[in-house]
Write a protein that holds these residues in place. Structure first.
Motif, PDB file in Angstrom:
ATOM      1  N   ASN A 136       0.822  -1.208   0.000  1.00  0.00           N
ATOM      2  CA  ASN A 136       0.000   0.000   0.000  1.00  0.00           C
ATOM      3  C   ASN A 136       0.855   1.257   0.000  1.00  0.00           C
ATOM      4  N   ALA A 137       1.970   1.231   0.762  1.00  0.00           N
ATOM      5  CA  ALA A 137       2.873   2.391   0.774  1.00  0.00           C
ATOM      6  C   ALA A 137       3.479   2.625  -0.605  1.00  0.00           C
ATOM      7  N   GLU A 138       3.795   1.543  -1.309  1.00  0.00           N
ATOM      8  CA  GLU A 138       4.310   1.661  -2.670  1.00  0.00           C
ATOM      9  C   GLU A 138       3.250   2.291  -3.574  1.00  0.00           C
ATOM     10  N   MET A 139       1.991   1.902  -3.360  1.00  0.00           N
ATOM     11  CA  MET A 139       0.895   2.481  -4.140  1.00  0.00           C
ATOM     12  C   MET A 139       0.752   3.981  -3.853  1.00  0.00           C
ATOM     13  N   ILE A 140       0.887   4.368  -2.567  1.00  0.00           N
ATOM     14  CA  ILE A 140       0.779   5.788  -2.204  1.00  0.00           C
ATOM     15  C   ILE A 140       1.922   6.588  -2.828  1.00  0.00           C
ATOM     16  N   LYS A 141       3.121   6.014  -2.848  1.00  0.00           N
ATOM     17  CA  LYS A 141       4.249   6.684  -3.506  1.00  0.00           C
ATOM     18  C   LYS A 141       3.906   6.933  -4.977  1.00  0.00           C
ATOM     19  N   ASN A 142       3.366   5.925  -5.655  1.00  0.00           N
ATOM     20  CA  ASN A 142       2.989   6.077  -7.061  1.00  0.00           C
ATOM     21  C   ASN A 142       1.861   7.096  -7.227  1.00  0.00           C
ATOM     22  N   TYR A 143       0.910   7.090  -6.265  1.00  0.00           N
ATOM     23  CA  TYR A 143      -0.215   8.037  -6.308  1.00  0.00           C
ATOM     24  C   TYR A 143       0.286   9.472  -6.179  1.00  0.00           C
ATOM     25  N   GLN A 259       4.488   4.288   4.747  1.00  0.00           N
ATOM     26  CA  GLN A 259       3.633   5.466   4.767  1.00  0.00           C
ATOM     27  C   GLN A 259       2.966   5.624   6.126  1.00  0.00           C
ATOM     28  N   ILE A 260       2.689   6.868   6.504  1.00  0.00           N
ATOM     29  CA  ILE A 260       1.949   7.180   7.733  1.00  0.00           C
ATOM     30  C   ILE A 260       0.718   7.989   7.359  1.00  0.00           C
ATOM     31  N   ASP A 261      -0.455   7.464   7.674  1.00  0.00           N
ATOM     32  CA  ASP A 261      -1.720   8.185   7.473  1.00  0.00           C
ATOM     33  C   ASP A 261      -1.852   8.752   6.065  1.00  0.00           C
ATOM     34  N   GLY A 262      -1.434   7.942   5.070  1.00  0.00           N
ATOM     35  CA  GLY A 262      -1.609   8.345   3.685  1.00  0.00           C
ATOM     36  C   GLY A 262      -0.499   9.205   3.117  1.00  0.00           C
ATOM     37  N   GLU A 263       0.581   9.411   3.883  1.00  0.00           N
ATOM     38  CA  GLU A 263       1.708  10.213   3.408  1.00  0.00           C
ATOM     39  C   GLU A 263       2.940   9.333   3.279  1.00  0.00           C
ATOM     40  N   TYR A 264       3.506   9.262   2.073  1.00  0.00           N
ATOM     41  CA  TYR A 264       4.686   8.426   1.841  1.00  0.00           C
ATOM     42  C   TYR A 264       5.879   8.982   2.604  1.00  0.00           C
ATOM     43  N   CYS A 265       6.607   8.107   3.307  1.00  0.00           N
ATOM     44  CA  CYS A 265       7.711   8.531   4.181  1.00  0.00           C
ATOM     45  C   CYS A 265       9.054   7.937   3.779  1.00  0.00           C
ATOM     46  N   GLY A 266       9.166   7.377   2.576  1.00  0.00           N
ATOM     47  CA  GLY A 266      10.422   6.774   2.148  1.00  0.00           C
ATOM     48  C   GLY A 266      10.463   5.291   2.469  1.00  0.00           C
ATOM     49  N   ALA A 267      11.642   4.692   2.350  1.00  0.00           N
ATOM     50  CA  ALA A 267      11.812   3.265   2.636  1.00  0.00           C
ATOM     51  C   ALA A 267      12.447   3.090   4.012  1.00  0.00           C
TER      52      ALA A 267
END
Length: 285
Positions: A136-143, A259-267
């Motif tokens: 999901n975090a990868e998806m948010i990064k793409n989003y 990601q935290i709460d919909g914000e991508y934070c890196g790896a």
């Protein structure tokens, strides 16, 4: 009363929302101060507003990130946060069962009783809702890197992310419970039950119980993904494991999107997690 507005959240124009809140406040004889976020020292500016005016409530028109920012700006104060959902997904609003329309939300935000919600500390950063490692975090990064917003944007990036799926990572989770080591596609750090899309990822989540859940998704093939999206979380299976605790250490063999709460934070390859009990008061239906 203070209204904090994120002008760009959800890709929506907030002019009508501000007019509606202003009119409601006038009818209630409430003095309303409007603050539009800019991305420049917002937490410090909201702190000053809160200290100067000492409001009983602060209304938030935005998504989970805006709510979290206001929660951080008002920590250790007695203010109640009223949510007017206006983000791309509005996960916390979904979990609180807030109504869909602004007209229904206004009296709740202005007047209703509140819940004293927990927050979660992850590597010193605060989470109010759902954070995760992996798919999901990868998806948010793409989003975040795409130009299409809202639920359509999320849906498109979900497809793209699944097409480009990396190999599973190996995770080790330690704490006051038997150590878990396994391959995984995604680790959810959950203070609640649902993503903003309505997908239930943590059916047993309670936001004021002094605990969080680690939802370990070992397999994310289309069958499992379909079950999750359709609301049939496969709890008793080899695909999913859920740990309920107040602190844990999560380590991975390689850096994984976070990601935290919909914000991508890196790896990240290490998450130090603990519960922060009863951190914010939020108005509920």
């Amino acid at each position: 009363m203070i209204l904090v507005v994120n002008p760009i959240s959800g890709g929506l124009d907030k002019a009508e929302l501000i007019d509606a809140v202003t009119e409601f406040a006038a009818n209630e004889n409430v003095n309303l101060i409007i603050y539009n976020t800019t991305g420049d020292s917002d937490i410090e500016k909201i702190k000053v507003l809160n200290t100067t005016h000492n409001p009983k409530r602060i209304l938030v028109a935005g998504g989970d990130g805006t709510i979290k920012m206001v929660a951080e700006a008002t920590e250790h104060t007695d203010v109640i946060i009223g949510i007017l959902p206006a983000g791309s997904a509005n996960g916390l609003a979904v979990d609180l069962n807030l109504p869909k329309t602004l007209e229904e939300n206004l009296p709740i935000a202005f007047h209703n009783h509140y819940m004293e919600m927990d927050m979660i500390s992850i590597n010193g950063k605060k989470s109010i809702h759902l954070s995760d490692l992996g798919l999901n975090a990868e998806m948010i990064k793409n989003y975040e890197n795409s130009t299409i917003r809202g639920k359509l944007g999320y849906a498109l990036q979900t497809v793209n992310t699944l097409i480009d799926l990396d190999d599973p990572f190996v995770v080790t989770i330690t704490g006051d419970f038997p150590t878990l080591e396994c391959e995984a596609r995604m680790i959810v750090v959950a203070n609640s039950q649902k993503y903003g899309t309505g997908v239930s990822i943590n059916p047993n989540g309670i936001m004021d119980d002094g605990k969080f859940e680690l939802v370990v998704l070992k397999n994310m093939d289309l069958l499992v993904l379909g079950k999750i999206i359709s609301g049939n979380m496969p709890l008793d299976s080899n695909d999913v494991e859920i740990i309920s605790t107040d602190k844990a250490l999560v380590t991975t063999n390689v850096p994984v999107s976070f990601q935290i709460d919909g914000e991508y934070c890196g790896a990240e390859n290490k998450l130090n997690i603990k519960i922060l009990p009863k951190q914010l008061k939020v108005a509920i239906p």
